[in-house]
Design a protein around this motif. Structure first.
Motif, PDB file in Angstrom:
ATOM      1  N   LEU A 297     -19.044   1.200  48.125  1.00 24.35           N
ATOM      2  CA  LEU A 297     -18.985   0.413  49.359  1.00 24.35           C
ATOM      3  C   LEU A 297     -17.550   0.038  49.709  1.00 24.35           C
ATOM      4  N   THR A 298     -16.765  -0.251  48.689  1.00 23.07           N
ATOM      5  CA  THR A 298     -15.355  -0.600  48.903  1.00 23.07           C
ATOM      6  C   THR A 298     -14.590   0.567  49.515  1.00 23.07           C
ATOM      7  N   LEU A 299     -14.722   1.739  48.932  1.00 21.35           N
ATOM      8  CA  LEU A 299     -13.993   2.899  49.446  1.00 21.35           C
ATOM      9  C   LEU A 299     -14.452   3.247  50.864  1.00 21.35           C
ATOM     10  N   GLU A 300     -15.746   3.150  51.103  1.00 27.01           N
ATOM     11  CA  GLU A 300     -16.253   3.418  52.454  1.00 27.01           C
ATOM     12  C   GLU A 300     -15.734   2.387  53.449  1.00 27.01           C
ATOM     13  N   GLY A 301     -15.674   1.131  53.033  1.00 25.58           N
ATOM     14  CA  GLY A 301     -15.162   0.087  53.913  1.00 25.58           C
ATOM     15  C   GLY A 301     -13.694   0.274  54.236  1.00 25.58           C
ATOM     16  N   ILE A 302     -12.893   0.600  53.222  1.00 25.40           N
ATOM     17  CA  ILE A 302     -11.466   0.818  53.448  1.00 25.40           C
ATOM     18  C   ILE A 302     -11.262   1.994  54.402  1.00 25.40           C
ATOM     19  N   ALA A 303     -11.963   3.089  54.158  1.00 24.07           N
ATOM     20  CA  ALA A 303     -11.829   4.263  55.040  1.00 24.07           C
ATOM     21  C   ALA A 303     -12.238   3.926  56.468  1.00 24.07           C
ATOM     22  N   ALA A 304     -13.340   3.204  56.623  1.00 17.56           N
ATOM     23  CA  ALA A 304     -13.812   2.851  57.968  1.00 17.56           C
ATOM     24  C   ALA A 304     -12.826   1.936  58.681  1.00 17.56           C
ATOM     25  N   GLY A 305     -12.273   0.967  57.956  1.00 16.90           N
ATOM     26  CA  GLY A 305     -11.319   0.049  58.572  1.00 16.90           C
ATOM     27  C   GLY A 305     -10.039   0.738  59.006  1.00 16.90           C
ATOM     28  N   ILE A 306      -9.539   1.639  58.159  1.00 18.81           N
ATOM     29  CA  ILE A 306      -8.324   2.380  58.510  1.00 18.81           C
ATOM     30  C   ILE A 306      -8.564   3.256  59.726  1.00 18.81           C
ATOM     31  N   ALA A 307      -9.723   3.912  59.774  1.00 16.74           N
ATOM     32  CA  ALA A 307     -10.053   4.756  60.931  1.00 16.74           C
ATOM     33  C   ALA A 307     -10.165   3.920  62.202  1.00 16.74           C
ATOM     34  N   GLU A 308     -10.794   2.779  62.080  1.00 17.54           N
ATOM     35  CA  GLU A 308     -10.976   1.887  63.226  1.00 17.54           C
ATOM     36  C   GLU A 308      -9.636   1.387  63.759  1.00 17.54           C
ATOM     37  N   ARG A 309      -8.800   0.914  62.867  1.00 23.99           N
ATOM     38  CA  ARG A 309      -7.530   0.331  63.304  1.00 23.99           C
ATOM     39  C   ARG A 309      -6.540   1.389  63.782  1.00 23.99           C
ATOM     40  N   GLY A 310      -6.499   2.519  63.083  1.00 23.69           N
ATOM     41  CA  GLY A 310      -5.523   3.551  63.419  1.00 23.69           C
ATOM     42  C   GLY A 310      -5.980   4.530  64.473  1.00 23.69           C
ATOM     43  N   LYS A 311      -7.253   4.460  64.868  1.00 27.36           N
ATOM     44  CA  LYS A 311      -7.822   5.389  65.851  1.00 27.36           C
ATOM     45  C   LYS A 311      -7.599   6.845  65.419  1.00 27.36           C
ATOM     46  N   ALA A 312      -7.626   7.063  64.106  1.00 27.89           N
ATOM     47  CA  ALA A 312      -7.368   8.395  63.575  1.00 27.89           C
ATOM     48  C   ALA A 312      -8.674   9.068  63.190  1.00 27.89           C
ATOM     49  N   GLN A 313      -8.576  10.359  62.931  1.00 29.29           N
ATOM     50  CA  GLN A 313      -9.702  11.119  62.430  1.00 29.29           C
ATOM     51  C   GLN A 313      -9.187  12.152  61.432  1.00 29.29           C
ATOM     52  N   ARG A 314     -10.105  12.792  60.757  1.00 28.60           N
ATOM     53  CA  ARG A 314      -9.732  13.789  59.763  1.00 28.60           C
ATOM     54  C   ARG A 314      -8.857  14.877  60.400  1.00 28.60           C
ATOM     55  N   GLY A 315      -7.782  15.239  59.738  1.00 29.43           N
ATOM     56  CA  GLY A 315      -6.902  16.284  60.231  1.00 29.43           C
ATOM     57  C   GLY A 315      -5.715  15.791  61.038  1.00 29.43           C
ATOM     58  N   ASP A 316      -5.615  14.474  61.249  1.00 28.01           N
ATOM     59  CA  ASP A 316      -4.491  13.927  62.014  1.00 28.01           C
ATOM     60  C   ASP A 316      -3.219  13.764  61.178  1.00 28.01           C
ATOM     61  N   LYS A 317      -3.295  14.095  59.896  1.00 24.91           N
ATOM     62  CA  LYS A 317      -2.159  13.968  58.973  1.00 24.91           C
ATOM     63  C   LYS A 317      -1.779  12.499  58.793  1.00 24.91           C
ATOM     64  N   THR A 318      -2.739  11.734  58.287  1.00 25.00           N
ATOM     65  CA  THR A 318      -2.528  10.315  58.002  1.00 25.00           C
ATOM     66  C   THR A 318      -3.164   9.985  56.654  1.00 25.00           C
ATOM     67  N   MET A 319      -3.043   8.730  56.249  1.00 31.25           N
ATOM     68  CA  MET A 319      -3.688   8.281  55.014  1.00 31.25           C
ATOM     69  C   MET A 319      -5.203   8.453  55.062  1.00 31.25           C
ATOM     70  N   LEU A 320      -5.775   8.495  56.268  1.00 32.78           N
ATOM     71  CA  LEU A 320      -7.217   8.677  56.390  1.00 32.78           C
ATOM     72  C   LEU A 320      -7.654  10.040  55.842  1.00 32.78           C
ATOM     73  N   ASP A 321      -6.759  11.011  55.846  1.00 29.13           N
ATOM     74  CA  ASP A 321      -7.091  12.323  55.292  1.00 29.13           C
ATOM     75  C   ASP A 321      -7.323  12.278  53.792  1.00 29.13           C
ATOM     76  N   VAL A 322      -6.948  11.184  53.151  1.00 27.26           N
ATOM     77  CA  VAL A 322      -7.289  10.963  51.746  1.00 27.26           C
ATOM     78  C   VAL A 322      -8.436   9.972  51.608  1.00 27.26           C
ATOM     79  N   TRP A 323      -8.354   8.847  52.316  1.00 24.28           N
ATOM     80  CA  TRP A 323      -9.383   7.815  52.137  1.00 24.28           C
ATOM     81  C   TRP A 323     -10.776   8.291  52.538  1.00 24.28           C
ATOM     82  N   LEU A 324     -10.874   9.051  53.614  1.00 20.33           N
ATOM     83  CA  LEU A 324     -12.198   9.475  54.066  1.00 20.33           C
ATOM     84  C   LEU A 324     -12.870  10.441  53.084  1.00 20.33           C
ATOM     85  N   PRO A 325     -12.231  11.543  52.690  1.00 17.14           N
ATOM     86  CA  PRO A 325     -12.896  12.420  51.722  1.00 17.14           C
ATOM     87  C   PRO A 325     -13.094  11.763  50.357  1.00 17.14           C
TER      88      PRO A 325
END
Length: 210
Positions: A109-137
């Motif tokens: 739940l923690t990892l899913e929450g962190i990934a969701a929050g980063i995506a929400e705040r950064g308006k990023a998605q997979r493949g944008d070359k950001t930290m979300l490319d690690v947190w989401l997978p």
């Protein structure tokens, strides 16, 4: 004697701080060609503040711990990375509401929450070359391992390492690196590298084999 959830999470954040401090120069060097060359310094500041705050916290629930971490990180790092991790920690806190343990399900739940929050705040998605490319997978790997009743952290760290390395073949479309366009190709994203570093530090405390 078994650690309380509060002590365990304090140990997690202490390990993250130590790992980031050890690699802060390298992280800033990675940031130089595509950013402001301060990623390592910024991350070290943020996690130093979190560790300092949590060292004074006693017997708090996992939700409260992550809420405190969010506030401390944002106070120390007001720009760019600060709001991303603060939002990630807040979303983790929300998902952990009412939980008193920090076992495998809470870790997912923690990892899913962190990934969701980063995506929400950064308006990023997979493949944008950001930290979300690690947190989401990494969060997806944790959930898949949990469903299969397998250890979480080998899957998480292996996925995170591969994902961070893969950012070298991506063109940035979010953050400061996006202004470089094709010139960002061939450079690892420092936020992705630090995310993998954080997850390795977490695994060192939370993995049953640690």
């Amino acid at each position: 004697m078994e650690q309380t959830a509060s002590n365990r999470l304090a140990a997690v954040f202490a390990a993250i701080r130590q790992a980031v401090e050890a690699e802060k120069t390298h992280l800033s060097e990675l940031d130089g060609p595509i950013g402001d060359a301060d990623h390592g310094t910024t991350m070290a500041l943020g996690f130093r503040a979190v560790d300092r705050t949590l060292s004074a916290s006693r017997d708090a629930s996992p939700s409260v711990i992550f809420a405190q971490a969010a506030a401390a990180f944002l106070d120390a790092v007001g720009a760019s990375t600060g709001p991303l991790y603060a939002t990630g920690f807040r979303r983790a806190a929300q998902r952990l509401e009412g939980r008193v343990e920090f076992g495998p399900e809470e870790q997912v739940l923690t990892l899913e929450g962190i990934a969701a929050g980063i995506a929400e705040r950064g308006k990023a998605q997979r493949g944008d070359k950001t930290m979300l490319d690690v947190w989401l997978p990494a969060a997806e790997a944790a959930r898949a391992a949990f469903v299969r009743k397998q250890p979480l952290w080998p899957a998480v760290t292996e996925t995170a390492e591969r994902a961070a390395e893969a950012t070298g073949s991506m063109v940035a479309s979010r953050g400061r690196a996006a202004r470089l366009g094709e010139r960002s190709l061939g450079h690892l994203d420092p936020g992705a590298v630090s995310a993998a570093l954080i997850l390795r530090a977490m695994a060192g405390i939370l993995s049953p084999t640690a």
